[in-house]
Design a protein around this motif. Structure first.
Motif, PDB file in Angstrom:
ATOM      1  N   ASN A   1      -1.986   2.177   7.393  1.00 39.46           N
ATOM      2  CA  ASN A   1      -1.957   0.750   6.482  1.00 39.46           C
ATOM      3  C   ASN A   1      -3.643   0.698   5.764  1.00 39.46           C
ATOM      4  O   ASN A   1      -4.104  -0.467   5.753  1.00 39.46           O
ATOM      5  CB  ASN A   1      -1.891  -0.543   7.530  1.00 39.46           C
ATOM      6  N   ILE A   2      -3.884   1.899   5.253  1.00 37.26           N
ATOM      7  CA  ILE A   2      -5.219   1.904   4.614  1.00 37.26           C
ATOM      8  C   ILE A   2      -4.957   1.813   3.192  1.00 37.26           C
ATOM      9  O   ILE A   2      -4.181   2.954   2.709  1.00 37.26           O
ATOM     10  CB  ILE A   2      -6.027   2.954   4.900  1.00 37.26           C
ATOM     11  N   SER A   3      -5.177   0.768   2.314  1.00 39.76           N
ATOM     12  CA  SER A   3      -4.870   0.693   0.989  1.00 39.76           C
ATOM     13  C   SER A   3      -5.768   1.648   0.204  1.00 39.76           C
ATOM     14  O   SER A   3      -7.045   1.638   0.360  1.00 39.76           O
ATOM     15  CB  SER A   3      -5.203  -0.686   0.414  1.00 39.76           C
ATOM     16  N   LEU A   4      -5.253   2.343  -0.920  1.00 43.87           N
ATOM     17  CA  LEU A   4      -6.054   3.068  -1.839  1.00 43.87           C
ATOM     18  C   LEU A   4      -6.609   2.045  -3.153  1.00 43.87           C
ATOM     19  O   LEU A   4      -5.458   1.368  -3.531  1.00 43.87           O
ATOM     20  CB  LEU A   4      -5.256   4.292  -2.335  1.00 43.87           C
ATOM     21  N   THR A   5      -7.577   2.173  -3.713  1.00 43.32           N
ATOM     22  CA  THR A   5      -7.890   1.429  -4.733  1.00 43.32           C
ATOM     23  C   THR A   5      -7.945   2.217  -5.969  1.00 43.32           C
ATOM     24  O   THR A   5      -8.304   2.036  -7.077  1.00 43.32           O
ATOM     25  CB  THR A   5      -9.204   0.904  -4.644  1.00 43.32           C
ATOM     26  N   LYS A   6      -8.069   3.471  -5.587  1.00 43.83           N
ATOM     27  CA  LYS A   6      -8.052   4.531  -6.869  1.00 43.83           C
ATOM     28  C   LYS A   6      -7.754   5.996  -6.366  1.00 43.83           C
ATOM     29  O   LYS A   6      -7.846   6.213  -5.244  1.00 43.83           O
ATOM     30  CB  LYS A   6      -9.568   4.858  -7.224  1.00 43.83           C
ATOM     31  N   ILE A   7      -6.739   6.445  -7.251  1.00 43.17           N
ATOM     32  CA  ILE A   7      -6.529   8.048  -6.963  1.00 43.17           C
ATOM     33  C   ILE A   7      -6.179   8.782  -8.313  1.00 43.17           C
ATOM     34  O   ILE A   7      -5.728   7.928  -9.276  1.00 43.17           O
ATOM     35  CB  ILE A   7      -5.050   8.027  -6.090  1.00 43.17           C
TER      36      ILE A   7
ATOM     37  N   THR B   1       0.767  -1.279   0.005  1.00 40.98           N
ATOM     38  CA  THR B   1       0.103   0.075  -0.038  1.00 40.98           C
ATOM     39  C   THR B   1       0.820   1.251   0.016  1.00 40.98           C
ATOM     40  O   THR B   1       0.420   2.285  -0.399  1.00 40.98           O
ATOM     41  CB  THR B   1      -0.829  -0.003   1.023  1.00 40.98           C
TER      42      THR B   1
ATOM     43  N   GLN C   1     -19.206  -4.097 -10.446  1.00 43.98           N
ATOM     44  CA  GLN C   1     -18.538  -3.978 -11.631  1.00 43.98           C
ATOM     45  C   GLN C   1     -18.968  -4.942 -12.582  1.00 43.98           C
ATOM     46  O   GLN C   1     -19.303  -6.328 -12.354  1.00 43.98           O
ATOM     47  CB  GLN C   1     -16.922  -4.598 -11.177  1.00 43.98           C
TER      48      GLN C   1
ATOM     49  N   ILE D   1      -1.920  12.836 -11.587  1.00 43.62           N
ATOM     50  CA  ILE D   1      -1.563  11.508 -10.966  1.00 43.62           C
ATOM     51  C   ILE D   1      -2.791  10.522 -11.185  1.00 43.62           C
ATOM     52  O   ILE D   1      -4.009  10.953 -10.910  1.00 43.62           O
ATOM     53  CB  ILE D   1      -1.197  11.567  -9.543  1.00 43.62           C
ATOM     54  N   GLU D   2      -2.546   9.383 -11.705  1.00 39.87           N
ATOM     55  CA  GLU D   2      -3.728   8.641 -11.825  1.00 39.87           C
ATOM     56  C   GLU D   2      -3.272   6.999 -11.565  1.00 39.87           C
ATOM     57  O   GLU D   2      -2.368   6.513 -12.149  1.00 39.87           O
ATOM     58  CB  GLU D   2      -4.370   8.580 -13.263  1.00 39.87           C
ATOM     59  N   SER D   3      -4.184   6.387 -10.772  1.00 39.75           N
ATOM     60  CA  SER D   3      -3.901   5.085 -10.632  1.00 39.75           C
ATOM     61  C   SER D   3      -4.773   4.047 -11.886  1.00 39.75           C
ATOM     62  O   SER D   3      -5.962   4.751 -12.158  1.00 39.75           O
ATOM     63  CB  SER D   3      -4.409   4.325  -9.329  1.00 39.75           C
TER      64      SER D   3
ATOM     65  N   LYS E   1     -15.582   0.114   1.223  1.00 42.15           N
ATOM     66  CA  LYS E   1     -14.755   0.997   0.387  1.00 42.15           C
ATOM     67  C   LYS E   1     -15.381   2.512   0.864  1.00 42.15           C
ATOM     68  O   LYS E   1     -16.525   2.617   0.951  1.00 42.15           O
ATOM     69  CB  LYS E   1     -14.813   0.397  -0.893  1.00 42.15           C
TER      70      LYS E   1
ATOM     71  N   TYR F   1      -1.762  -2.919 -10.086  1.00 41.97           N
ATOM     72  CA  TYR F   1      -1.874  -1.497 -10.440  1.00 41.97           C
ATOM     73  C   TYR F   1      -0.853  -0.820 -11.269  1.00 41.97           C
ATOM     74  O   TYR F   1       0.283  -1.011 -11.229  1.00 41.97           O
ATOM     75  CB  TYR F   1      -1.922  -0.361  -9.367  1.00 41.97           C
TER      76      TYR F   1
ATOM     77  N   LEU G   1       2.977   3.862  -3.425  1.00 40.58           N
ATOM     78  CA  LEU G   1       2.565   5.208  -4.078  1.00 40.58           C
ATOM     79  C   LEU G   1       3.390   6.508  -3.099  1.00 40.58           C
ATOM     80  O   LEU G   1       3.775   7.329  -3.721  1.00 40.58           O
ATOM     81  CB  LEU G   1       1.081   5.356  -4.288  1.00 40.58           C
TER      82      LEU G   1
ATOM     83  N   ARG H   1      -6.433  -5.777 -12.550  1.00 41.42           N
ATOM     84  CA  ARG H   1      -6.503  -6.987 -11.600  1.00 41.42           C
ATOM     85  C   ARG H   1      -6.247  -8.229 -12.399  1.00 41.42           C
ATOM     86  O   ARG H   1      -5.237  -9.037 -12.113  1.00 41.42           O
ATOM     87  CB  ARG H   1      -7.958  -7.011 -11.143  1.00 41.42           C
TER      88      ARG H   1
END
Lengths: 302, 302
Positions: free
Chosen positions: B221-227, A207, B83, A227-229, B196, A253, A210, A233
């Motif tokens: 320790n919080i994961s990001l799934t989108k930025i 995590t 999704q 910035i873009e993720s 989420k 990612y 980034l 998957r």
């Protein structure tokens, strides 16, 4: 090059916004229309063109991931950027009157971007979606349609002998598309004017990667402009990097970052070295002069 | 609610992918077609519908900024996500043969997504763009067109009495669209299953704000799934937040972040408090159960 003109490949037909971007990026170039984005890449790779101009993001539509994929699958380098305000016009055959229009045709995105204005200008006209904006203008001219208007650029009006019925009809005045210019060889980065550098990187797990990457820029006072993720998957991506040519790799990612520094600067070189330490894949798409022209909304809303 | 069915607004016509997303999110719901995204928002705000389902990003097309703008301009809350793999089929009237097709019609994006496969399947057929995928299927049925096929969902084939000539014709098997579900009231966040949280924030100046914000998540320790960053140079955005209703504000950048934690968790509450300290605008779009169903590519490429 046999002639004196730079040959610039773009996706679309004459009068397309991509053609305008090519002309803004390279005044007096010979713009070469291509029916697909990938054909524009191939045109440069096969020396049919010297440069390609590719839209990578729009202020309403967001990043065009598909074109980032093409950048990763091909070996071209970003050598510049150009921002183009999307300025839609309502075009028709000379003599056509707004109140007698029975339909308006254009690309679905252009129709959506002018929805409110169209409702005010010609509530009676039906909307019909076609392949592209300039193509809509061409279609009206070719078929001599007196009850139909197209949403396209003013340049398309000139090219196809149409009249501009209404100018700047987009609902949101700050609709801007950012294009990048691509070449077979990278340019030598300089420090005598503002440069931007675009990178793509990936890592498998963790995590805080980034966060570490951003620290490499933050501690060196390097501003990020993008910035873009992008989640990947289930999807291996076929990458071309300097070590592996065309290897399919799987990453959870990928990240796209643009930062305001030239690779000629030591701080940028050091930041990149640090990024490479933290990531499992890194590619520099290019280091190139920033487009410093201010965004010019076509209708002031501030 | 007078009936027992949940009414779910979506953009498009029956057979659209958004309708399928509504059905995946709320099995047995009454799906309500709307011709515009904003109409779906209004339907929920005016109690015509109970929920709206809105596409926010696609694995090829990227984030749909326009829909993030709508989230900021309206007061609905994200209460879930779903999704949906985009699974394109080639549809035609029963008895139509692939080798006699003279054209294929669909939304331009769907045509682009099936380009290579179409070239193999029916190289003789011209492509023609129309407004939407399900609408293309409806058009063929309504006009009894025996030489034309549509790219749309299998569900559209059922609805409009067409036959599936070819199944899973998208070139890229991992084309997935992420939808969010919207309601008038937020749901109470829980900790007994993965949640989420989606936030939007903005700041006026300073290169290190994003770095500070990410540290608030990384240290916990919080994961990001989108930025994602979004430049807003010349453009004030009309925001609805808890303090200011409908104020137009100017920010240089806005950021979208999704993180894997429930707002019921103390670490998430603390992280948000820290984010608020560093930013000039912060809005929680929602804290909601994660869609844990694995992405199912329609054709294996790994």
């Amino acid at each position: 090059m046999h002639g004196s003109q730079l040959r610039v490949a773009y996706q679309g037909v004459p009068g397309a916004y991509s053609e305008a971007a090519a002309g803004k990026a390279y005044p007096n170039c010979e713009a070469i229309p291509c029916d697909q984005f990938e054909v524009a890449f191939q045109a440069v790779e096969l020396w049919i063109a010297d440069r390609a101009v590719l839209p990578v993001e729009n202020s309403l539509g967001g990043s065009i991931h598909r074109n980032y994929d093409l950048l990763l699958r091909h070996r071209l380098h970003i050598v510049g950027e150009v921002q183009l305000p999307v300025h839609h016009c309502l075009l028709a055959l000379p003599g056509t009157r707004m109140e007698y229009l029975s339909r308006v045709i254009s690309h679905p995105q252009a129709l959506a971007q002018c929805e409110h204005t169209l409702t005010k200008l010609c509530p009676q006209a039906a909307r019909e979606a076609v392949d592209d904006t300039a193509g809509a203008a061409e279609y009206i001219a070719a078929n001599n349609l007196r009850d139909t208007a197209a949403i396209a650029s003013a340049r398309a009006a000139e090219l196809y002998g149409l009249q501009v019925l209404a100018d700047g009809i987009q609902d949101d005045s700050s609709n801007v598309t950012r294009f990048v210019m691509l070449a077979r060889e990278p340019i030598i980065p300089r420090t005598d004017r503002p440069f931007k550098t675009s990178i793509v990187f990936a890592h498998d797990k963790g995590t805080s990667v980034l966060f570490k990457v951003l620290s490499a820029f933050a501690f060196r006072n390097i501003s990020l402009t993008k910035i873009e993720s992008r989640p990947h998957r289930n999807r291996p991506i076929r990458l071309v990097d300097d070590a592996n040519v065309g290897t399919a790799k799987h990453f959870e990612y990928m990240f796209y970052i643009d930062f305001e520094a030239s690779l000629a600067e030591v701080r940028a070189q050091n930041a990149l070295a640090e990024v490479q330490e933290f990531t499992s894949f890194l590619r520099v798409l290019g280091s190139y002069p920033m487009d410093m022209t201010p965004w010019c909304p076509s209708r002031g809303d501030q």
